[in-house]
Design a protein around this motif. Structure first.
Motif, mmCIF file in Angstrom:
data_model
loop_
_atom_site.group_PDB
_atom_site.id
_atom_site.type_symbol
_atom_site.label_atom_id
_atom_site.label_comp_id
_atom_site.label_asym_id
_atom_site.label_seq_id
_atom_site.Cartn_x
_atom_site.Cartn_y
_atom_site.Cartn_z
ATOM 1 N N ALA A 54 -8.510 2.301 -0.278
ATOM 2 C CA ALA A 54 -7.371 1.717 0.544
ATOM 3 C C ALA A 54 -6.547 0.480 -0.708
ATOM 4 O O ALA A 54 -6.507 -0.647 -1.042
ATOM 5 C CB ALA A 54 -7.356 0.784 1.319
ATOM 6 N N ARG A 100 0.698 -1.354 0.211
ATOM 7 C CA ARG A 100 -0.220 -0.007 -0.029
ATOM 8 C C ARG A 100 1.008 0.993 -0.076
ATOM 9 O O ARG A 100 1.719 1.634 0.857
ATOM 10 C CB ARG A 100 -0.916 -0.119 0.918
ATOM 11 N N ARG A 135 -3.682 -0.627 -3.199
ATOM 12 C CA ARG A 135 -2.607 -0.904 -3.288
ATOM 13 C C ARG A 135 -2.105 -0.591 -4.922
ATOM 14 O O ARG A 135 -2.384 -1.123 -5.719
ATOM 15 C CB ARG A 135 -2.666 -2.246 -2.704
#
Length: 448
Positions: free
Chosen positions: A384, A374, A386
């Motif tokens: 979120a 990440r 990555r």
């Protein structure tokens, strides 16, 4: 008197044509160039440069959305399409002036009209004037392909997308190549409802599967919708001026703009190459040898109009090599291995060298190293997302033969890494390099 009016006549003042003209003139050649539209070509006028500016503009949407996580309060933020569109257009004007200045500074005569081949050593301008040249260089580039669909007149291509009068509320994009993915990301970030339809179920064919398998769900999470195995059959214009897109067997898709991004074709129609005994390839491309020479000894071709790689830096290299070969007494060709490329999707991807599948097919035994992480700058993001980096290594030699990346700034990082692949550096040499911490780039030397 000279046997010919010019030593070199270039048809097309894009990146390859301008570079060839400048270098040939520096070698003492008498050079002229004809351009029927605007000096600068696809990349500068209606391609990678204005597109990248739109990408930059659209990134503010994500930054503003995440600003609160960094402690910023931004009230009343609004977006005005006309401001961004007009700034991009003004920068295109600036670059056209710069390219024109390059021609003038190097004493290259510029004809602002269409030129076609009238013979092995003759070109004919749209005005009817015929001009002779010892050598002719074709550098007219490629043009967007518009498939034969009912209502195609209601669609636009990447040529027209930079001039939309207003930001469309709903956009349907046909195609799944780099142009389609880039504009899907741009319009999605700017607030449009975006649907991508494609005749197959694959995006970005030719890129490493691990990258494309990660890009699609990220784009979907951001709100882009995909309709696979759904080529457009018909685009219907409704009474209120909006559009209804009939694609595949699914329900019609309402749209305000339909962008067709199904590829580009060499712009050779009506160019008169048959007058010099040149036969085009099945895709309209001009076949050339390693030194860009066509079947006619006095006519050469570089860039997207040929049967090679359609990338602006390649056209520039080919144009420079042509001028050095023909006028500089330094014969050289362009090499097509380890060419770095990027897709400025959101997030962007970047690659150089062999994909894992190609490496296994060509080399047999390979080792693959990956880093799934990440990015630090995504720690404050509400989504979120990555990053993913991949090294493909020839097991027999330990050479890194491919690097593939998806994540923030991947294209900026890849350029330096591409040098390592081109130089044939080994995985051990990557491992011996000290990491630059904290950075995303350090992942390239930390894979074990």
């Amino acid at each position: 008197m000279a046997e010919f009016d010019y030593d070199l006549f270039v048809i097309g003042a894009g990146s390859g044509g301008v570079r060839a003209s400048r270098i040939a003139a520096s070698h003492g050649a008498r050079v002229a160039v004809a351009e029927e539209f605007r000096v600068g070509g696809t990349c500068v006028i209606r391609g990678c440069v204005p597109k990248k500016l739109l990408v930059y503009g659209s990134h503010f949407a994500h930054s503003l959305h995440d600003a609160a996580q960094y402690g910023w309060t931004i009230e009343g933020a609004t977006f005005d399409w006309a401001t961004l569109r007009d700034f991009v257009a003004s920068d295109v004007d600036r670059l056209e002036r710069a390219y024109t200045s390059t021609l003038n500074t190097n004493n290259v005569e510029h004809f602002a009209e269409r030129a076609v081949v009238a013979g092995p050593n003759t070109v004919r301008l749209a005005s009817g004037r015929e001009i002779s040249a010892k050598f002719i260089l074709i550098a007219v580039g490629a043009w967007p392909v518009m498939p034969e669909i009912v209502g195609a007149e209601h669609c636009i291509t990447s040529n027209e997308v930079f001039h939309l009068p207003e930001l469309p509320r709903r956009v349907v994009i046909q195609g799944a190549g780099y142009i389609a993915m880039e504009f899907a990301g741009i319009f999605n970030a700017l607030g449009s409802d975006v649907t991508v339809v494609n005749r197959s179920d694959v995006i970005l064919r030719g890129y490493d599967h691990d990258l494309t398998a990660r890009l699609q769900p990220i784009m979907e999470a951001r709100g882009v919708k995909f309709g696979f195995n759904r080529p457009i059959r018909e685009v219907q214009k409704l009474a209120d001026g909006s559009l209804l897109v009939h694609a595949g067997e699914g329900d019609p898709i309402p749209a305000d703009v339909v962008l067709v991004a199904t590829g580009r074709r060499p712009k050779t129609d009506g160019l008169g190459l048959e007058n010099a005994g040149i036969t085009l390839g099945k895709g309209g491309e001009i076949p050339v040898d390693a030194f860009s020479k066509t079947a006619c000894d006095s006519i050469y071709a570089v860039g997207d109009v040929t049967d090679r790689v359609q990338l602006t830096p390649i056209a520039i290299r080919e144009g420079h090599a042509f001028a050095d070969t023909v006028f500089g007494g330094k014969p050289r060709s362009t090499h097509y291995d380890a060419i770095p490329s990027a897709v400025f999707s959101q997030p962007p991807i970047a690659s150089v060298g062999l994909t894992e599948a190609d490496a296994r097919a060509q080399l047999g035994e390979v080792r693959v190293y990956t880093s799934d992480f990440r990015p630090m700058q995504n720690m404050f993001a509400t989504q979120a997302e990555r990053g993913f980096y991949k090294l493909v290594v020839d097991a027999g030699t330990d050479k890194v033969v491919g690097i593939h990346m998806i994540g923030p700034d991947a294209p900026e990082i890849l350029q330096a890494a591409a040098i390592a692949v081109k130089a044939g550096l080994t995985k051990a040499q990557f491992d011996d390099t000290i990491a630059l911490h904290p950075s995303m780039a350090e992942e390239l030397v930390l894979m074990r």
